[in-house]
Design a protein around this motif. Structure first.
Motif, PDB file in Angstrom:
ATOM      1  N   THR A  93     104.144 -50.805  58.757  1.00  0.00           N
ATOM      2  CA  THR A  93     104.290 -51.292  57.376  1.00  0.00           C
ATOM      3  C   THR A  93     105.681 -51.881  57.132  1.00  0.00           C
ATOM      4  N   GLY A  94     106.519 -51.856  58.168  1.00  0.00           N
ATOM      5  CA  GLY A  94     107.827 -52.506  58.030  1.00  0.00           C
ATOM      6  C   GLY A  94     108.926 -51.609  57.471  1.00  0.00           C
ATOM      7  N   VAL A  96     111.134 -49.973  59.158  1.00  0.00           N
ATOM      8  CA  VAL A  96     112.384 -50.249  59.885  1.00  0.00           C
ATOM      9  C   VAL A  96     113.082 -51.479  59.299  1.00  0.00           C
ATOM     10  N   SER A  97     112.329 -52.562  59.143  1.00  0.00           N
ATOM     11  CA  SER A  97     112.957 -53.787  58.616  1.00  0.00           C
ATOM     12  C   SER A  97     113.463 -53.573  57.191  1.00  0.00           C
ATOM     13  N   ASN A 149     119.072 -55.213  74.140  1.00  0.00           N
ATOM     14  CA  ASN A 149     119.689 -55.129  72.807  1.00  0.00           C
ATOM     15  C   ASN A 149     121.201 -54.962  72.846  1.00  0.00           C
ATOM     16  N   ILE A 167     119.496 -50.931  65.710  1.00  0.00           N
ATOM     17  CA  ILE A 167     118.090 -50.526  65.844  1.00  0.00           C
ATOM     18  C   ILE A 167     117.772 -50.556  67.338  1.00  0.00           C
ATOM     19  N   GLY A 168     117.177 -49.495  67.845  1.00  0.00           N
ATOM     20  CA  GLY A 168     116.883 -49.537  69.276  1.00  0.00           C
ATOM     21  C   GLY A 168     116.030 -48.390  69.756  1.00  0.00           C
ATOM     22  N   THR A 193     113.400 -46.119  67.229  1.00  0.00           N
ATOM     23  CA  THR A 193     111.946 -45.949  67.298  1.00  0.00           C
ATOM     24  C   THR A 193     111.647 -45.143  68.556  1.00  0.00           C
ATOM     25  N   CYS A 195     109.689 -44.654  72.040  1.00  0.00           N
ATOM     26  CA  CYS A 195     109.332 -45.719  72.995  1.00  0.00           C
ATOM     27  C   CYS A 195     108.778 -45.084  74.257  1.00  0.00           C
ATOM     28  N   VAL A 196     107.739 -45.725  74.810  1.00  0.00           N
ATOM     29  CA  VAL A 196     107.133 -45.222  76.042  1.00  0.00           C
ATOM     30  C   VAL A 196     106.456 -46.380  76.751  1.00  0.00           C
ATOM     31  N   GLU A 222      99.144 -51.851  69.607  1.00  0.00           N
ATOM     32  CA  GLU A 222      99.691 -50.485  69.565  1.00  0.00           C
ATOM     33  C   GLU A 222      98.670 -49.538  70.185  1.00  0.00           C
ATOM     34  N   TYR A 265     111.323 -39.975  74.930  1.00  0.00           N
ATOM     35  CA  TYR A 265     110.274 -40.648  74.166  1.00  0.00           C
ATOM     36  C   TYR A 265     110.649 -40.711  72.682  1.00  0.00           C
ATOM     37  N   TYR A 276     105.048 -43.663  64.766  1.00  0.00           N
ATOM     38  CA  TYR A 276     103.755 -43.430  64.112  1.00  0.00           C
ATOM     39  C   TYR A 276     103.054 -42.201  64.655  1.00  0.00           C
ATOM     40  N   MET A 277     103.419 -41.768  65.859  1.00  0.00           N
ATOM     41  CA  MET A 277     102.511 -40.858  66.564  1.00  0.00           C
ATOM     42  C   MET A 277     102.375 -39.463  65.953  1.00  0.00           C
TER      43      MET A 277
HETATM   44  C1  FAD Z   1     108.543 -50.841  73.160  1.00  0.00           C
HETATM   45  C2  FAD Z   1     108.159 -49.931  72.020  1.00  0.00           C
HETATM   46  C3  FAD Z   1     107.276 -48.861  72.260  1.00  0.00           C
HETATM   47  C4  FAD Z   1     106.936 -47.984  71.217  1.00  0.00           C
HETATM   48  N1  FAD Z   1     106.116 -46.912  71.463  1.00  0.00           N
HETATM   49  C5  FAD Z   1     105.850 -46.009  70.464  1.00  0.00           C
HETATM   50  C6  FAD Z   1     105.069 -44.839  70.707  1.00  0.00           C
HETATM   51  O1  FAD Z   1     104.576 -44.615  71.806  1.00  0.00           O
HETATM   52  N2  FAD Z   1     104.901 -43.949  69.675  1.00  0.00           N
HETATM   53  C7  FAD Z   1     105.413 -44.168  68.422  1.00  0.00           C
HETATM   54  O2  FAD Z   1     105.237 -43.338  67.534  1.00  0.00           O
HETATM   55  N3  FAD Z   1     106.147 -45.276  68.162  1.00  0.00           N
HETATM   56  C8  FAD Z   1     106.377 -46.201  69.146  1.00  0.00           C
HETATM   57  N4  FAD Z   1     107.118 -47.322  68.882  1.00  0.00           N
HETATM   58  C9  FAD Z   1     107.551 -47.571  67.487  1.00  0.00           C
HETATM   59  C10 FAD Z   1     106.462 -48.277  66.661  1.00  0.00           C
HETATM   60  O3  FAD Z   1     105.684 -49.128  67.462  1.00  0.00           O
HETATM   61  C11 FAD Z   1     107.081 -49.147  65.537  1.00  0.00           C
HETATM   62  O4  FAD Z   1     108.078 -49.978  66.099  1.00  0.00           O
HETATM   63  C12 FAD Z   1     107.752 -48.332  64.473  1.00  0.00           C
HETATM   64  O5  FAD Z   1     106.806 -47.484  63.871  1.00  0.00           O
HETATM   65  C13 FAD Z   1     108.390 -49.233  63.411  1.00  0.00           C
HETATM   66  O6  FAD Z   1     107.413 -50.000  62.769  1.00  0.00           O
HETATM   67  P1  FAD Z   1     107.864 -50.935  61.539  1.00  0.00           P
HETATM   68  O7  FAD Z   1     106.661 -51.657  61.008  1.00  0.00           O
HETATM   69  O8  FAD Z   1     108.645 -50.101  60.591  1.00  0.00           O
HETATM   70  O9  FAD Z   1     108.833 -51.935  62.318  1.00  0.00           O
HETATM   71  P2  FAD Z   1     109.263 -53.439  61.988  1.00  0.00           P
HETATM   72  O10 FAD Z   1     109.741 -53.504  60.570  1.00  0.00           O
HETATM   73  O11 FAD Z   1     108.223 -54.381  62.450  1.00  0.00           O
HETATM   74  O12 FAD Z   1     110.555 -53.580  62.915  1.00  0.00           O
HETATM   75  C14 FAD Z   1     110.482 -53.442  64.306  1.00  0.00           C
HETATM   76  C15 FAD Z   1     111.917 -53.308  64.827  1.00  0.00           C
HETATM   77  O13 FAD Z   1     111.847 -52.967  66.222  1.00  0.00           O
HETATM   78  C16 FAD Z   1     112.887 -53.623  66.910  1.00  0.00           C
HETATM   79  N5  FAD Z   1     112.366 -53.888  68.267  1.00  0.00           N
HETATM   80  C17 FAD Z   1     111.312 -54.650  68.586  1.00  0.00           C
HETATM   81  N6  FAD Z   1     111.103 -54.644  69.913  1.00  0.00           N
HETATM   82  C18 FAD Z   1     112.074 -53.875  70.447  1.00  0.00           C
HETATM   83  C19 FAD Z   1     112.405 -53.490  71.776  1.00  0.00           C
HETATM   84  N7  FAD Z   1     111.680 -53.902  72.836  1.00  0.00           N
HETATM   85  N8  FAD Z   1     113.496 -52.687  71.970  1.00  0.00           N
HETATM   86  C20 FAD Z   1     114.212 -52.255  70.907  1.00  0.00           C
HETATM   87  N9  FAD Z   1     113.943 -52.567  69.629  1.00  0.00           N
HETATM   88  C21 FAD Z   1     112.878 -53.373  69.401  1.00  0.00           C
HETATM   89  C22 FAD Z   1     113.159 -54.907  66.145  1.00  0.00           C
HETATM   90  O14 FAD Z   1     114.540 -55.193  66.192  1.00  0.00           O
HETATM   91  C23 FAD Z   1     112.729 -54.564  64.715  1.00  0.00           C
HETATM   92  O15 FAD Z   1     113.856 -54.301  63.925  1.00  0.00           O
HETATM   93  C24 FAD Z   1     107.469 -48.205  69.913  1.00  0.00           C
HETATM   94  C25 FAD Z   1     108.359 -49.278  69.691  1.00  0.00           C
HETATM   95  C26 FAD Z   1     108.712 -50.135  70.717  1.00  0.00           C
HETATM   96  C27 FAD Z   1     109.684 -51.269  70.461  1.00  0.00           C
END
Ligand code: FAD
Length: 397
Positions: A93-94, A96-97, A149, A167-168, A193, A195-196, A222, A265, A276-277
């Motif tokens: 839902t954004g 992070v942004s 990053n 953010i990372g 966030t 990451c896996v 996802e 993770y 989200y998990m």
């Molecule tokens: C590679 C990856 C794997 C993930 N795996 C899981 C998981 O297994 N379980 C879980 O609960 N959540 C996981 N997440 C987090 C989840 O997918 C969402 O990113 C998080 O919930 C934020 O959503 P949002 O709509 O608030 O993000 P948005 O508002 O869409 O913002 C996404 C942010 O992520 C940053 N970003 C994008 N790609 C990368 C990257 N490769 N490396 C570092 N930063 C990046 C961007 O800078 C951006 O600011 C993962 C995220 C990434 C990047």
């Protein structure tokens, strides 16, 4: 060993010319900067020091007798949340942004390290220091690939910025924390966030081509809490593929060796984690690790709909059964995979128990990977909390 000490420099290593972690390098970008001098202490794959850095970042390391701490890292609050008005095109839902935009709008930071994509390829990561909300929004949505990053760290120094949000993902944040005091900042905020199973750009292509019906139109995907991969396509349609129908044999070698050796993770060192998990479907999961994380959360609280985290089911049997299934590369025919998906969605683990299921499955797999491929690293590389998690299961040799 603790974070990189100020007077200790490794042998002169030229920026960009070397990857001391070799095949375990997660391409976090650290070694593209002059901070490479500290890589032997700072790199998550050369010097695992999660507990020491937790102590520095949060004032304590995790308490292994407290099950939430043990699994999810140091935390002072946890919740399920979603934006009342989601950001179009964000990964979820954004949240992070939104936090990043508000951090700029409120003047708490002068810049945000985030990752946009290249013009030619929506999945090719392009790290930037965003100075406006528009630049932050241009970085929304995951680039599901290894992303350098930290390559922009030198630009932070050159810009003279004193207040920064980064953010990372976990490996990037571990290296960042290790050199935090050398960045010359008055205040660093870290928004992480989980990451896996990350991949190189080529690995991502193989995943898309093996799994989606229309790989070229995927805008994001996802691995969801309903045990299906959800692919969103350019036309807005959602394609769902059950985990149990994935072509494990074909896909086994696409994950980066760094991710097969990762035990962070949940992004242990960020101030605030948004994933989200641990949340029900359609909600995001937020973990506040310290007061700095709380400060970021408060900036956006009025834009969120929240609810307490819950936990349901028992993951242990499913995790134990998944270990030999993964080893043998078992793939079910699609009809059976769909049926299994429906059953497990009904009776399987939910909420925090789903998060534990995912952590256990990945940590057992990764433990075996490190044991078989880097036996000399096993003892020091696997943190205590992960050893305790893996210790709950019977593993093959
Ligand atoms: C590679 C990856 C794997 C993930 N795996 C899981 C998981 O297994 N379980 C879980 O609960 N959540 C996981 N997440 C987090 C989840 O997918 C969402 O990113 C998080 O919930 C934020 O959503 P949002 O709509 O608030 O993000 P948005 O508002 O869409 O913002 C996404 C942010 O992520 C940053 N970003 C994008 N790609 C990368 C990257 N490769 N490396 C570092 N930063 C990046 C961007 O800078 C951006 O600011 C993962 C995220 C990434 C990047």
């Amino acid at each position: 060993m603790t974070s990189a000490s100020p007077h200790k420099k490794s042998k002169a290593l030229k920026p960009g010319s070397r990857r001391p972690a070799k095949e375990l390098c997660s391409e976090c970008g650290f070694c593209d900067t002059h901070y490479i001098h500290y890589v032997k202490e700072a790199c998550a794959f050369l010097n695992q020091q999660v507990a020491e850095l937790e102590e520095e970042a949060h004032g304590r390391s995790r308490n292994l007798d407290n099950s939430d701490d043990w699994y999810f890292g140091v935390n002072q609050d946890m919740m399920a949340a979603r934006k009342k008005e989601p950001i179009e095109g964000a990964q979820w839902t954004g949240i992070v942004s939104t936090i990043a935009c508000e951090m700029l709008n409120s003047g708490k930071v002068e810049g945000v390290v985030c990752v946009q994509n290249s013009e030619e390829d929506r999945f090719q990561p392009m790290p930037v220091i965003a100075r406006t909300p528009e630049e932050v929004l241009a970085a929304r949505v995951n680039k599901p690939t290894l992303s350098p990053n930290l390559s922009v760290l030198e630009q932070v120094e050159q810009s003279g910025m004193k207040r920064l949000l980064v953010i990372g993902v976990g490996c990037q944040i571990q290296a960042l924390r290790a050199v935090e005091k050398k960045l010359g900042l008055e205040k660093l905020y870290v928004l992480g966030t989980p990451c896996v199973d990350n991949v190189t750009r080529e690995g991502l292509q193989k995943f898309l081509e093996t799994t989606s019906k229309s790989p070229e139109t995927v805008v994001h995907y996802e691995f969801m809490q309903d045990f299906r991969v959800h692919f969103k396509h350019e036309d807005g349609s959602i394609e769902k593929v059950p985990f149990f129908g994935l072509n494990t044999k074909e896909l086994k070698d696409i994950f980066a060796p760094s991710c097969m050796s990762c035990f962070d993770y949940v992004n242990s060192l960020a101030d605030l984690v948004v994933g989200y998990m641990g949340a029900p479907l359609s909600y995001q999961w937020m973990v506040v690790r310290n007061d700095t994380g709380q400060e970021m959360l408060e900036l956006v609280e009025d834009q969120l709909e929240t609810q307490p985290v819950t936990s349901q089911g028992d993951r242990h049997k499913a995790v134990q059964q998944s270990i030999p299934a993964y080893e043998k590369g078992v793939t079910l025919p699609m009809w059976a995979a769909r049926l299994m998906g429906v059953v497990i969605e009904r009776i399987g683990p939910k909420g925090l128990e789903y998060a534990r299921f995912s952590i256990d499955s990945h940590f057992t797999r990764n433990y075996l990977y490190v044991k078989r491929n880097y036996p000399e690293k096993l003892e020091a590389h696997v943190p205590e909390y992960a050893k305790q998690i893996v210790g709950q299961y019977e593993l093959p040799e």
